[in-house]
Write a protein that holds these residues in place. Sequence first.
Motif, mmCIF file in Angstrom:
data_model
loop_
_atom_site.group_PDB
_atom_site.id
_atom_site.type_symbol
_atom_site.label_atom_id
_atom_site.label_comp_id
_atom_site.label_asym_id
_atom_site.label_seq_id
_atom_site.Cartn_x
_atom_site.Cartn_y
_atom_site.Cartn_z
ATOM 1 N N ASP A 240 0.813 -1.223 0.000
ATOM 2 C CA ASP A 240 0.000 0.000 0.000
ATOM 3 C C ASP A 240 0.841 1.265 0.000
ATOM 4 N N ALA A 241 1.970 1.242 0.729
ATOM 5 C CA ALA A 241 2.793 2.450 0.838
ATOM 6 C C ALA A 241 4.233 2.054 1.115
ATOM 7 N N ILE A 242 5.146 2.920 0.687
ATOM 8 C CA ILE A 242 6.572 2.711 0.903
ATOM 9 C C ILE A 242 7.162 3.973 1.495
ATOM 10 N N GLU A 243 7.994 3.804 2.535
ATOM 11 C CA GLU A 243 8.670 4.943 3.158
ATOM 12 C C GLU A 243 10.121 4.564 3.467
ATOM 13 N N PRO A 244 11.065 5.546 3.564
ATOM 14 C CA PRO A 244 10.875 6.993 3.523
ATOM 15 C C PRO A 244 11.102 7.620 2.147
ATOM 16 N N MET A 245 11.217 6.859 1.090
ATOM 17 C CA MET A 245 11.398 7.384 -0.271
ATOM 18 C C MET A 245 12.303 8.625 -0.271
ATOM 19 N N MET A 246 13.571 8.370 0.000
ATOM 20 C CA MET A 246 14.546 9.456 0.052
ATOM 21 C C MET A 246 14.722 10.093 -1.315
ATOM 22 N N VAL A 247 15.260 11.312 -1.323
ATOM 23 C CA VAL A 247 15.261 12.117 -2.547
ATOM 24 C C VAL A 247 16.063 11.482 -3.673
ATOM 25 N N SER A 248 16.969 10.567 -3.353
ATOM 26 C CA SER A 248 17.753 9.909 -4.404
ATOM 27 C C SER A 248 16.882 9.074 -5.327
ATOM 28 N N ASN A 249 15.659 8.764 -4.910
ATOM 29 C CA ASN A 249 14.750 7.961 -5.737
ATOM 30 C C ASN A 249 14.054 8.771 -6.822
ATOM 31 N N HIS A 250 14.282 10.101 -6.873
ATOM 32 C CA HIS A 250 13.649 10.970 -7.872
ATOM 33 C C HIS A 250 12.127 10.813 -7.818
ATOM 34 N N LEU A 251 11.576 11.280 -6.720
ATOM 35 C CA LEU A 251 10.171 11.038 -6.429
ATOM 36 C C LEU A 251 9.238 11.632 -7.467
ATOM 37 N N GLU A 253 9.556 11.686 -10.658
ATOM 38 C CA GLU A 253 9.422 10.722 -11.749
ATOM 39 C C GLU A 253 8.636 9.482 -11.299
ATOM 40 N N CYS A 254 8.866 9.053 -10.047
ATOM 41 C CA CYS A 254 8.116 7.902 -9.529
ATOM 42 C C CYS A 254 6.625 8.206 -9.477
ATOM 43 N N LEU A 255 6.278 9.420 -9.046
ATOM 44 C CA LEU A 255 4.867 9.799 -8.980
ATOM 45 C C LEU A 255 4.251 9.876 -10.372
ATOM 46 N N GLU A 256 5.004 10.371 -11.336
ATOM 47 C CA GLU A 256 4.478 10.438 -12.699
ATOM 48 C C GLU A 256 4.194 9.049 -13.248
ATOM 49 N N GLN A 257 5.050 8.080 -12.920
ATOM 50 C CA GLN A 257 4.887 6.726 -13.439
ATOM 51 C C GLN A 257 3.922 5.879 -12.616
ATOM 52 N N TYR A 258 3.974 6.025 -11.278
ATOM 53 C CA TYR A 258 3.273 5.081 -10.412
ATOM 54 C C TYR A 258 2.396 5.751 -9.352
ATOM 55 N N GLY A 259 2.184 7.039 -9.468
ATOM 56 C CA GLY A 259 1.534 7.803 -8.408
ATOM 57 C C GLY A 259 0.096 7.440 -8.113
ATOM 58 N N ASP A 260 -0.544 6.693 -8.988
ATOM 59 C CA ASP A 260 -1.923 6.273 -8.720
ATOM 60 C C ASP A 260 -1.997 4.815 -8.273
ATOM 61 N N GLN A 261 -0.818 4.171 -8.037
ATOM 62 C CA GLN A 261 -0.800 2.743 -7.742
ATOM 63 C C GLN A 261 -0.227 2.390 -6.372
ATOM 64 N N ILE A 262 0.516 3.302 -5.769
ATOM 65 C CA ILE A 262 1.128 3.063 -4.473
ATOM 66 C C ILE A 262 1.349 4.420 -3.811
ATOM 67 N N THR A 263 1.292 4.469 -2.494
ATOM 68 C CA THR A 263 1.504 5.726 -1.783
ATOM 69 C C THR A 263 2.979 5.876 -1.448
ATOM 70 N N PHE A 264 3.540 7.015 -1.844
ATOM 71 C CA PHE A 264 4.939 7.315 -1.555
ATOM 72 C C PHE A 264 5.003 8.233 -0.340
ATOM 73 N N MET A 265 5.679 7.765 0.688
ATOM 74 C CA MET A 265 5.865 8.555 1.906
ATOM 75 C C MET A 265 7.328 8.988 1.953
ATOM 76 N N GLY A 266 7.583 10.284 1.813
ATOM 77 C CA GLY A 266 8.974 10.730 1.809
ATOM 78 C C GLY A 266 9.147 12.033 1.071
#
Length: 331
Positions: A240-251, A253-266
Amino acid sequence: MQTAKEALLALLKGEKADFIPEVYSSMKDVVFPGERYIELGDKFDPYGTGPDAWGVMWTNQGPNPLVDGNMVAKDFRLFETMEEWKDKVKFPPLDFMPIEQIFQAMCGGMHVNPETDVVSCLMLSGQFERMNQMIGMEEALCSFYEYPDEVHEFFDAMCEYKLKCIDLAHKYLKPDVIHMHDDWGTNNNMFFSPEIWREFIKPNEEKYVKRIHELGMLYIHHSCGYIRQIIPDLIEIGVDAIEPMMVSNHLDECLEQYGDQITFMGGIDNQMIDRAETTEEEIRAEVRRAIDAYAKKGRYIPYYIPTMEQKWFIYMDEVNKYGRTVNPSEK
Protein backbone atom coordinates in the motif's frame (compact mmCIF):
# COMPACT_ATOMS: atom_id res chain seq x y z
CA MET A 1 -13.24 18.31 6.98
CA GLN A 2 -11.62 14.97 7.63
CA THR A 3 -9.73 14.25 10.83
CA ALA A 4 -5.98 13.62 10.59
CA LYS A 5 -6.65 9.89 10.96
CA GLU A 6 -9.20 9.94 8.16
CA ALA A 7 -6.92 11.94 5.86
CA LEU A 8 -3.94 9.66 6.46
CA LEU A 9 -5.94 6.49 5.88
CA ALA A 10 -7.43 7.98 2.72
CA LEU A 11 -3.99 8.73 1.29
CA LEU A 12 -2.69 5.29 2.23
CA LYS A 13 -5.65 3.74 0.38
CA GLY A 14 -5.37 6.02 -2.66
CA GLU A 15 -8.61 7.82 -1.81
CA LYS A 16 -9.41 11.54 -1.64
CA ALA A 17 -8.03 13.49 1.29
CA ASP A 18 -8.97 16.99 2.40
CA PHE A 19 -5.42 17.92 3.41
CA ILE A 20 -1.90 16.58 3.88
CA PRO A 21 -1.57 14.99 7.35
CA GLU A 22 1.61 14.75 9.41
CA VAL A 23 2.40 11.07 9.98
CA TYR A 24 4.17 11.19 13.35
CA SER A 25 1.29 13.22 14.81
CA SER A 26 -1.46 10.99 13.47
CA MET A 27 -0.01 7.44 13.46
CA LYS A 28 1.21 5.58 16.55
CA ASP A 29 3.80 2.86 15.84
CA VAL A 30 3.55 0.14 18.50
CA VAL A 31 6.64 -2.11 18.30
CA PHE A 32 5.96 -5.84 18.11
CA PRO A 33 7.46 -7.51 21.23
CA GLY A 34 10.93 -9.02 20.96
CA GLU A 35 12.18 -7.08 17.93
CA ARG A 36 14.62 -4.98 19.95
CA TYR A 37 15.97 -5.02 23.49
CA ILE A 38 13.37 -5.67 26.15
CA GLU A 39 14.05 -5.70 29.89
CA LEU A 40 11.08 -7.33 31.60
CA GLY A 41 9.81 -6.28 35.01
CA ASP A 42 9.03 -2.69 35.88
CA LYS A 43 11.04 -1.35 32.92
CA PHE A 44 10.05 -1.82 29.27
CA ASP A 45 12.56 -0.46 26.79
CA PRO A 46 12.25 -1.52 23.14
CA TYR A 47 15.27 0.62 22.15
CA GLY A 48 17.80 0.02 24.92
CA THR A 49 21.14 -1.73 25.44
CA GLY A 50 21.23 -5.50 25.77
CA PRO A 51 20.17 -8.70 23.98
CA ASP A 52 16.88 -8.90 22.14
CA ALA A 53 14.65 -11.97 22.08
CA TRP A 54 16.82 -13.43 19.27
CA GLY A 55 20.10 -13.09 21.15
CA VAL A 56 21.34 -10.12 19.12
CA MET A 57 23.17 -7.58 21.30
CA TRP A 58 22.11 -3.92 20.88
CA THR A 59 23.70 -0.66 22.01
CA ASN A 60 21.56 2.38 22.80
CA GLN A 61 22.62 5.42 20.76
CA GLY A 62 21.11 8.10 22.98
CA PRO A 63 18.47 9.05 25.52
CA ASN A 64 15.52 9.49 23.14
CA PRO A 65 14.51 6.13 21.57
CA LEU A 66 12.32 7.79 18.93
CA VAL A 67 15.30 9.72 17.55
CA ASP A 68 18.45 8.01 18.75
CA GLY A 69 17.44 4.36 18.49
CA ASN A 70 20.04 1.63 18.88
CA MET A 71 22.52 -0.32 16.79
CA VAL A 72 23.86 -3.86 16.82
CA ALA A 73 26.82 -3.86 19.22
CA LYS A 74 30.22 -3.34 17.59
CA ASP A 75 31.80 -6.56 16.23
CA PHE A 76 28.84 -8.65 17.44
CA ARG A 77 28.25 -11.98 15.71
CA LEU A 78 25.65 -14.49 16.83
CA PHE A 79 27.29 -17.01 14.51
CA GLU A 80 29.68 -16.93 11.55
CA THR A 81 27.94 -18.20 8.39
CA MET A 82 24.44 -19.04 7.23
CA GLU A 83 25.51 -22.68 7.09
CA GLU A 84 25.00 -22.64 10.87
CA TRP A 85 21.62 -20.94 11.09
CA LYS A 86 19.51 -24.01 11.93
CA ASP A 87 21.68 -24.73 14.96
CA LYS A 88 22.12 -21.12 16.08
CA VAL A 89 18.88 -19.25 15.44
CA LYS A 90 16.29 -19.48 18.20
CA PHE A 91 12.98 -17.95 17.19
CA PRO A 92 11.33 -16.11 20.08
CA PRO A 93 8.61 -18.29 21.66
CA LEU A 94 5.49 -16.41 20.67
CA ASP A 95 3.24 -18.75 22.64
CA PHE A 96 4.96 -17.84 25.89
CA MET A 97 5.58 -14.09 25.53
CA PRO A 98 2.89 -11.99 27.28
CA ILE A 99 2.13 -10.26 23.97
CA GLU A 100 -1.31 -8.97 24.89
CA GLN A 101 -0.04 -7.45 28.14
CA ILE A 102 3.00 -5.92 26.43
CA PHE A 103 0.79 -4.31 23.77
CA GLN A 104 -1.50 -2.94 26.48
CA ALA A 105 1.46 -1.49 28.38
CA MET A 106 2.92 0.11 25.27
CA CYS A 107 -0.40 1.58 24.19
CA GLY A 108 -0.86 3.04 27.64
CA GLY A 109 2.61 4.53 27.70
CA MET A 110 2.21 5.97 24.20
CA HIS A 111 -1.33 7.25 24.88
CA VAL A 112 -2.68 5.40 21.86
CA ASN A 113 -6.28 6.35 21.07
CA PRO A 114 -7.83 4.24 18.28
CA GLU A 115 -10.54 6.88 17.83
CA THR A 116 -8.07 9.60 16.80
CA ASP A 117 -4.87 7.72 15.90
CA VAL A 118 -3.97 5.48 13.00
CA VAL A 119 -2.77 2.49 15.00
CA SER A 120 0.25 0.77 13.48
CA CYS A 121 2.14 -2.33 14.53
CA LEU A 122 5.81 -1.69 13.82
CA MET A 123 7.60 -4.92 12.91
CA LEU A 124 11.32 -4.25 12.86
CA SER A 125 14.12 -6.46 11.51
CA GLY A 126 12.73 -8.07 8.37
CA GLN A 127 14.32 -11.14 6.82
CA PHE A 128 17.41 -9.45 5.34
CA GLU A 129 17.88 -7.11 8.30
CA ARG A 130 17.68 -10.01 10.78
CA MET A 131 20.24 -11.97 8.79
CA ASN A 132 22.77 -9.14 8.72
CA GLN A 133 22.17 -8.36 12.40
CA MET A 134 23.18 -11.90 13.26
CA ILE A 135 26.22 -12.39 11.01
CA GLY A 136 27.21 -8.89 9.83
CA MET A 137 26.48 -7.06 6.57
CA GLU A 138 29.45 -8.36 4.58
CA GLU A 139 28.79 -11.98 5.42
CA ALA A 140 25.06 -11.52 4.80
CA LEU A 141 25.63 -10.14 1.30
CA CYS A 142 28.11 -12.91 0.47
CA SER A 143 25.62 -15.51 1.69
CA PHE A 144 23.32 -14.94 -1.28
CA TYR A 145 26.09 -16.45 -3.42
CA GLU A 146 27.88 -18.79 -1.00
CA TYR A 147 24.87 -20.29 0.83
CA PRO A 148 21.80 -19.62 -1.35
CA ASP A 149 19.90 -22.69 -0.16
CA GLU A 150 20.44 -21.81 3.48
CA VAL A 151 19.36 -18.21 2.89
CA HIS A 152 16.17 -19.38 1.19
CA GLU A 153 15.46 -21.72 4.11
CA PHE A 154 16.10 -19.03 6.71
CA PHE A 155 14.00 -16.44 4.88
CA ASP A 156 11.12 -18.91 4.55
CA ALA A 157 11.33 -19.69 8.27
CA MET A 158 11.38 -15.96 9.00
CA CYS A 159 8.32 -15.52 6.81
CA GLU A 160 6.36 -18.14 8.74
CA TYR A 161 7.37 -16.45 11.99
CA LYS A 162 6.39 -12.98 10.74
CA LEU A 163 3.04 -14.28 9.52
CA LYS A 164 2.36 -15.52 13.06
CA CYS A 165 3.37 -12.09 14.36
CA ILE A 166 0.92 -10.44 11.95
CA ASP A 167 -1.85 -12.73 13.21
CA LEU A 168 -1.05 -11.92 16.84
CA ALA A 169 -0.86 -8.17 16.17
CA HIS A 170 -4.28 -8.34 14.55
CA LYS A 171 -5.71 -10.33 17.47
CA TYR A 172 -4.32 -8.29 20.36
CA LEU A 173 -3.61 -4.81 18.97
CA LYS A 174 -6.15 -4.56 16.13
CA PRO A 175 -4.05 -2.05 14.17
CA ASP A 176 -5.05 -0.23 11.02
CA VAL A 177 -1.56 -0.73 9.60
CA ILE A 178 1.26 -3.26 9.67
CA HIS A 179 4.50 -1.27 9.30
CA MET A 180 7.33 -3.66 8.42
CA HIS A 181 11.03 -2.80 8.21
CA ASP A 182 13.61 -4.37 5.93
CA ASP A 183 16.26 -2.01 4.52
CA TRP A 184 17.28 -2.80 0.96
CA GLY A 185 19.22 0.24 -0.25
CA THR A 186 22.23 2.49 0.07
CA ASN A 187 22.03 6.18 -0.80
CA ASN A 188 22.40 5.53 -4.54
CA ASN A 189 21.69 1.85 -5.18
CA MET A 190 20.34 -1.33 -3.66
CA PHE A 191 22.49 -3.52 -1.40
CA PHE A 192 22.01 -6.30 -3.94
CA SER A 193 20.69 -6.59 -7.47
CA PRO A 194 16.96 -6.43 -8.18
CA GLU A 195 17.29 -10.02 -9.40
CA ILE A 196 18.56 -11.13 -5.97
CA TRP A 197 15.68 -9.25 -4.32
CA ARG A 198 13.14 -10.88 -6.62
CA GLU A 199 14.49 -14.38 -5.99
CA PHE A 200 15.04 -14.25 -2.24
CA ILE A 201 12.80 -11.52 -0.81
CA LYS A 202 9.85 -10.78 -3.09
CA PRO A 203 8.02 -14.13 -2.67
CA ASN A 204 7.75 -13.67 1.10
CA GLU A 205 6.84 -9.99 0.79
CA GLU A 206 3.91 -11.12 -1.34
CA LYS A 207 2.81 -13.49 1.44
CA TYR A 208 2.94 -10.64 3.98
CA VAL A 209 0.78 -8.43 1.78
CA LYS A 210 -1.77 -11.18 1.22
CA ARG A 211 -2.12 -11.97 4.94
CA ILE A 212 -2.29 -8.32 5.97
CA HIS A 213 -4.99 -7.56 3.42
CA GLU A 214 -6.96 -10.70 4.30
CA LEU A 215 -7.10 -9.39 7.86
CA GLY A 216 -8.36 -6.00 6.71
CA MET A 217 -5.19 -4.01 7.40
CA LEU A 218 -2.88 -1.87 5.28
CA TYR A 219 0.80 -2.56 4.62
CA ILE A 220 3.46 0.15 4.83
CA HIS A 221 6.96 -1.05 4.05
CA HIS A 222 10.04 0.78 5.31
CA SER A 223 13.26 0.66 3.35
CA CYS A 224 15.84 3.40 3.50
CA GLY A 225 17.93 4.21 0.45
CA TYR A 226 17.52 3.83 -3.29
CA ILE A 227 14.98 1.16 -4.25
CA ARG A 228 13.49 2.64 -7.39
CA GLN A 229 14.23 -0.47 -9.48
CA ILE A 230 11.70 -2.57 -7.55
CA ILE A 231 8.81 -0.09 -7.28
CA PRO A 232 6.89 -1.98 -10.03
CA ASP A 233 7.35 -5.20 -8.04
CA LEU A 234 6.01 -3.62 -4.85
CA ILE A 235 2.97 -2.43 -6.80
CA GLU A 236 2.52 -5.86 -8.37
CA ILE A 237 2.36 -7.65 -5.02
CA GLY A 238 0.04 -5.01 -3.53
CA VAL A 239 2.12 -3.00 -1.03
CA ASP A 240 0.00 0.00 0.00
CA ALA A 241 2.79 2.45 0.84
CA ILE A 242 6.57 2.71 0.90
CA GLU A 243 8.67 4.94 3.16
CA PRO A 244 10.87 6.99 3.52
CA MET A 245 11.40 7.38 -0.27
CA MET A 246 14.55 9.46 0.05
CA VAL A 247 15.26 12.12 -2.55
CA SER A 248 17.75 9.91 -4.40
CA ASN A 249 14.75 7.96 -5.74
CA HIS A 250 13.65 10.97 -7.87
CA LEU A 251 10.17 11.04 -6.43
CA ASP A 252 8.74 13.34 -9.07
CA GLU A 253 9.42 10.72 -11.75
CA CYS A 254 8.12 7.90 -9.53
CA LEU A 255 4.87 9.80 -8.98
CA GLU A 256 4.48 10.44 -12.70
CA GLN A 257 4.89 6.73 -13.44
CA TYR A 258 3.27 5.08 -10.41
CA GLY A 259 1.53 7.80 -8.41
CA ASP A 260 -1.92 6.27 -8.72
CA GLN A 261 -0.80 2.74 -7.74
CA ILE A 262 1.13 3.06 -4.47
CA THR A 263 1.50 5.73 -1.78
CA PHE A 264 4.94 7.31 -1.55
CA MET A 265 5.86 8.56 1.91
CA GLY A 266 8.97 10.73 1.81
CA GLY A 267 10.45 13.24 -0.60
CA ILE A 268 12.14 15.21 2.19
CA ASP A 269 15.89 15.89 1.94
CA ASN A 270 16.92 14.02 5.09
CA GLN A 271 20.63 14.72 4.64
CA MET A 272 20.10 18.46 4.27
CA ILE A 273 18.01 18.58 7.46
CA ASP A 274 20.63 16.52 9.32
CA ARG A 275 23.42 19.03 8.69
CA ALA A 276 24.32 20.98 11.83
CA GLU A 277 24.18 24.31 10.04
CA THR A 278 20.68 23.82 8.61
CA THR A 279 18.36 26.52 9.95
CA GLU A 280 14.74 26.37 11.03
CA GLU A 281 13.64 28.35 7.99
CA GLU A 282 15.50 25.96 5.67
CA ILE A 283 13.71 23.00 7.25
CA ARG A 284 10.33 24.69 6.87
CA ALA A 285 11.17 25.66 3.29
CA GLU A 286 12.09 22.05 2.50
CA VAL A 287 8.73 20.85 3.83
CA ARG A 288 6.86 23.40 1.71
CA ARG A 289 8.97 22.56 -1.35
CA ALA A 290 8.16 18.86 -1.08
CA ILE A 291 4.44 19.36 -0.53
CA ASP A 292 4.23 21.82 -3.43
CA ALA A 293 6.23 19.52 -5.70
CA TYR A 294 4.52 16.22 -4.96
CA ALA A 295 1.14 16.55 -3.22
CA LYS A 296 -0.94 16.88 -6.37
CA LYS A 297 1.03 14.43 -8.53
CA GLY A 298 -0.35 11.28 -6.94
CA ARG A 299 -0.51 9.34 -3.69
CA TYR A 300 1.96 11.32 -1.60
CA ILE A 301 2.59 11.91 2.12
CA PRO A 302 5.61 13.87 3.42
CA TYR A 303 7.88 11.78 5.63
CA TYR A 304 11.46 11.59 6.82
CA ILE A 305 13.57 9.78 9.41
CA PRO A 306 14.37 12.13 12.33
CA THR A 307 17.80 12.14 13.92
CA MET A 308 17.65 15.37 15.93
CA GLU A 309 14.73 16.06 18.24
CA GLN A 310 14.50 19.83 17.78
CA LYS A 311 14.64 19.57 13.98
CA TRP A 312 12.03 16.84 14.10
CA PHE A 313 9.65 19.12 16.01
CA ILE A 314 10.18 21.89 13.44
CA TYR A 315 9.47 19.44 10.62
CA MET A 316 6.27 18.17 12.27
CA ASP A 317 5.09 21.69 13.03
CA GLU A 318 5.53 22.82 9.43
CA VAL A 319 3.77 19.78 7.94
CA ASN A 320 0.90 20.26 10.37
CA LYS A 321 0.62 23.94 9.45
CA TYR A 322 1.31 23.96 5.72
CA GLY A 323 -0.22 20.56 5.00
CA ARG A 324 -3.58 21.82 6.29
CA THR A 325 -3.60 24.46 3.53
CA VAL A 326 -3.14 21.94 0.70
CA ASN A 327 -5.93 19.79 -0.71
CA PRO A 328 -4.23 17.02 -2.72
CA SER A 329 -7.51 16.10 -4.38
CA GLU A 330 -7.67 19.47 -6.15
CA LYS A 331 -5.50 19.12 -9.22
